[in-house]
Design an enzyme around this catalytic site. Sequence first.
Site, PDB file in Angstrom:
ATOM      1  N   LYS A 130       0.873  -1.190   0.000  1.00 41.39           N
ATOM      2  CA  LYS A 130       0.000   0.000   0.000  1.00 41.39           C
ATOM      3  C   LYS A 130       0.896   1.222   0.000  1.00 41.39           C
ATOM      4  O   LYS A 130       2.044   1.171   0.456  1.00 41.39           O
ATOM      5  CB  LYS A 130      -0.879   0.031   1.255  1.00 41.39           C
ATOM      6  CG  LYS A 130      -2.126   0.860   1.068  1.00 41.39           C
ATOM      7  CD  LYS A 130      -3.230   0.063   0.377  1.00 41.39           C
ATOM      8  CE  LYS A 130      -4.497   0.844   0.212  1.00 41.39           C
ATOM      9  NZ  LYS A 130      -5.607  -0.036  -0.197  1.00 41.39           N
TER      10      LYS A 130
HETATM   11  P1  NAD Z   1     -12.899   7.534  -2.761  1.00 42.96           P
HETATM   12  O1  NAD Z   1     -11.887   8.569  -2.529  1.00 42.96           O
HETATM   13  O2  NAD Z   1     -13.339   7.258  -4.160  1.00 42.96           O
HETATM   14  O3  NAD Z   1     -14.211   7.820  -1.895  1.00 42.96           O
HETATM   15  C1  NAD Z   1     -14.189   8.004  -0.528  1.00 42.96           C
HETATM   16  C2  NAD Z   1     -15.563   8.498  -0.115  1.00 42.96           C
HETATM   17  O4  NAD Z   1     -15.607   8.603   1.308  1.00 42.96           O
HETATM   18  C3  NAD Z   1     -15.910   9.879  -0.663  1.00 42.96           C
HETATM   19  O5  NAD Z   1     -17.277   9.923  -1.025  1.00 42.96           O
HETATM   20  C4  NAD Z   1     -15.649  10.792   0.532  1.00 42.96           C
HETATM   21  O6  NAD Z   1     -16.398  11.994   0.473  1.00 42.96           O
HETATM   22  C5  NAD Z   1     -16.108   9.881   1.650  1.00 42.96           C
HETATM   23  N1  NAD Z   1     -15.608  10.324   2.944  1.00 42.96           N
HETATM   24  C6  NAD Z   1     -14.379  10.797   3.268  1.00 42.96           C
HETATM   25  N2  NAD Z   1     -14.350  11.179   4.543  1.00 42.96           N
HETATM   26  C7  NAD Z   1     -15.590  10.920   5.032  1.00 42.96           C
HETATM   27  C8  NAD Z   1     -16.199  11.109   6.290  1.00 42.96           C
HETATM   28  N3  NAD Z   1     -15.507  11.673   7.293  1.00 42.96           N
HETATM   29  N4  NAD Z   1     -17.489  10.706   6.445  1.00 42.96           N
HETATM   30  C9  NAD Z   1     -18.178  10.149   5.416  1.00 42.96           C
HETATM   31  N5  NAD Z   1     -17.662   9.966   4.189  1.00 42.96           N
HETATM   32  C10 NAD Z   1     -16.382  10.357   4.021  1.00 42.96           C
HETATM   33  O7  NAD Z   1     -12.325   6.202  -2.072  1.00 42.96           O
HETATM   34  P2  NAD Z   1     -12.724   4.692  -2.386  1.00 42.96           P
HETATM   35  O8  NAD Z   1     -11.796   4.190  -3.418  1.00 42.96           O
HETATM   36  O9  NAD Z   1     -14.183   4.597  -2.601  1.00 42.96           O
HETATM   37  O10 NAD Z   1     -12.312   3.980  -1.025  1.00 42.96           O
HETATM   38  C11 NAD Z   1     -13.190   3.921   0.111  1.00 42.96           C
HETATM   39  C12 NAD Z   1     -12.734   2.809   1.030  1.00 42.96           C
HETATM   40  O11 NAD Z   1     -12.720   1.565   0.316  1.00 42.96           O
HETATM   41  C13 NAD Z   1     -11.316   2.940   1.597  1.00 42.96           C
HETATM   42  O12 NAD Z   1     -11.254   2.346   2.864  1.00 42.96           O
HETATM   43  C14 NAD Z   1     -10.481   2.120   0.625  1.00 42.96           C
HETATM   44  O13 NAD Z   1      -9.252   1.690   1.186  1.00 42.96           O
HETATM   45  C15 NAD Z   1     -11.429   0.973   0.390  1.00 42.96           C
HETATM   46  N6  NAD Z   1     -11.175   0.207  -0.831  1.00 42.96           N
HETATM   47  C16 NAD Z   1     -11.122   0.811  -2.046  1.00 42.96           C
HETATM   48  C17 NAD Z   1     -10.906   0.035  -3.183  1.00 42.96           C
HETATM   49  C18 NAD Z   1     -10.921   0.617  -4.567  1.00 42.96           C
HETATM   50  O14 NAD Z   1     -10.856  -0.165  -5.527  1.00 42.96           O
HETATM   51  N7  NAD Z   1     -11.033   1.920  -4.748  1.00 42.96           N
HETATM   52  C19 NAD Z   1     -10.710  -1.347  -3.065  1.00 42.96           C
HETATM   53  C20 NAD Z   1     -10.786  -1.934  -1.801  1.00 42.96           C
HETATM   54  C21 NAD Z   1     -11.026  -1.150  -0.688  1.00 42.96           C
END
Ligand code: NAD
Length: 440
Positions: A130
């Site tokens: 990561k």
């Molecule tokens: P992203 O940046 O696309 O979206 C994150 C979202 O969370 C946004 O809508 C943001 O406004 C919201 N957010 C941020 N702070 C917040 C708060 N305090 N309260 C409520 N909402 C809040 O990120 P993502 O890629 O969707 O990732 C989200 C989670 O999923 C993370 O934990 C990431 O590690 C995990 N994840 C992502 C992927 C991927 O393929 N993108 C894969 C596995 C796991």
Amino acid sequence: MWRISSLQYEPKVAPKAQNSMTTTAARDVSVFGDGIAYFNEAAVLLNLDSSMRAILTHPSRQIIFSIPFQRDSGEFEVYTGYRVQYNFARGPAKGGIRYHPGVTLDEVTALAFWMTWKCAAVDIPFGGGKGGVTCDPRTLSMNELERITRRYAAELVEVVGPDKDVPAPDVGTTPQTMAWFMDTYSMHMRQTVGAVVTGKPLEIGGSRGRVEATGRGVTICAMDQMAHMGLEPSRARIVVQGFGNVGMYAAKLFAERGCKVIGISDVTGAYYNEGGIDVGNAEAYAKEHQNLDGYRGGDKITNGELLESECDVLVPAALEKVLTTENAPRVKAQLIVEGANGPTTPDADRLLQSQGICVIPDIVANAGGVTVSYFEWVQDRAGYFWKEAEVNDRLEDALLANFHEIRKISEARNVPLRTAAYMIAIQRVVACLKLRGVYA
Ligand code: NAD
């Protein structure tokens, strides 16, 4: 310049606050500490010997470096970049790059740790990695983001690559970020190397279905568990925290599968509508305004209230440590599907268990993303690209085969799905480690 730290990790106290979503008490415990606590529960049940435990609770490599970059104003600032390669026993490290103000070495180490178990839990041939940059991408222009990304990639050029470590998008990064990373690495190699990152735009070697894959995986696991629990999709009320890559696509796919999405949220707040949110409309609103601020398709509530709202399925899909001992007793969902990594603290997890709430753990629930990243890496290396239906079918097959095996262990050993998932994952990593041996 990059430097490698082989510090003996003491995952007890966080080096600094992780993010604004945490309670003070939960924030005081390191994110990596949360991961180790989950690991230990499974390690005890597996009678894992102390040598293996020592190896598996230490990251292989932690890299910290400075990223000096020029603002559009002409001034220079220096940000901090990280890459943690946690374990290589099953193959090259694999894991996203996060751009967020809360990024620390502790958080990146925890996320690399989880990637190790996630790749093993769904049986794909990668280790765990990561990366991240401590910054707020919302305050940076596209040109500034490009300069930061290119410098970040250049600093890592010796230690990433299709057979070494393959980054992907995470919070705050996008397919465009991956395009800049791939181009920078390719310029250094003097040839195009598509497979150095996944989650790229389709035009430059991305995979069909990758953008939706994590959200799709969340819904695949959720629907399967709902059927197991006798919860009819048409009667299921879904709440999703986070409306980014994972949360937005998960909400959309739940709605497509006949469920009623009654709550969504992002960093600007939460929106609740018992009659059902029009997810397509919310998506269009968020695209137009960059977030959900001002969205009128539901009553505005806080993110804290959303987690405790009346619903059947709760999907935390934002950041770590949002379900804590403070709010867990008030959670009303019967099923929690962890779209985010590490959204539940170990103490909260025990409370949820005692309340009879089923939790599909992050290392399975959000593994759809890395599974299709693996497909992208395979397609890039073959130079032959699959149809979207083929990607989606293979994703569903891979996720469900492993999820069913995990559920079987959970039932046979009378342990939560999380512990069962760690048990399978640890056994798979240990098998590789034993065959390869420890080079000394
Ligand atoms: P992203 O940046 O696309 O979206 C994150 C979202 O969370 C946004 O809508 C943001 O406004 C919201 N957010 C941020 N702070 C917040 C708060 N305090 N309260 C409520 N909402 C809040 O990120 P993502 O890629 O969707 O990732 C989200 C989670 O999923 C993370 O934990 C990431 O590690 C995990 N994840 C992502 C992927 C991927 O393929 N993108 C894969 C596995 C796991």
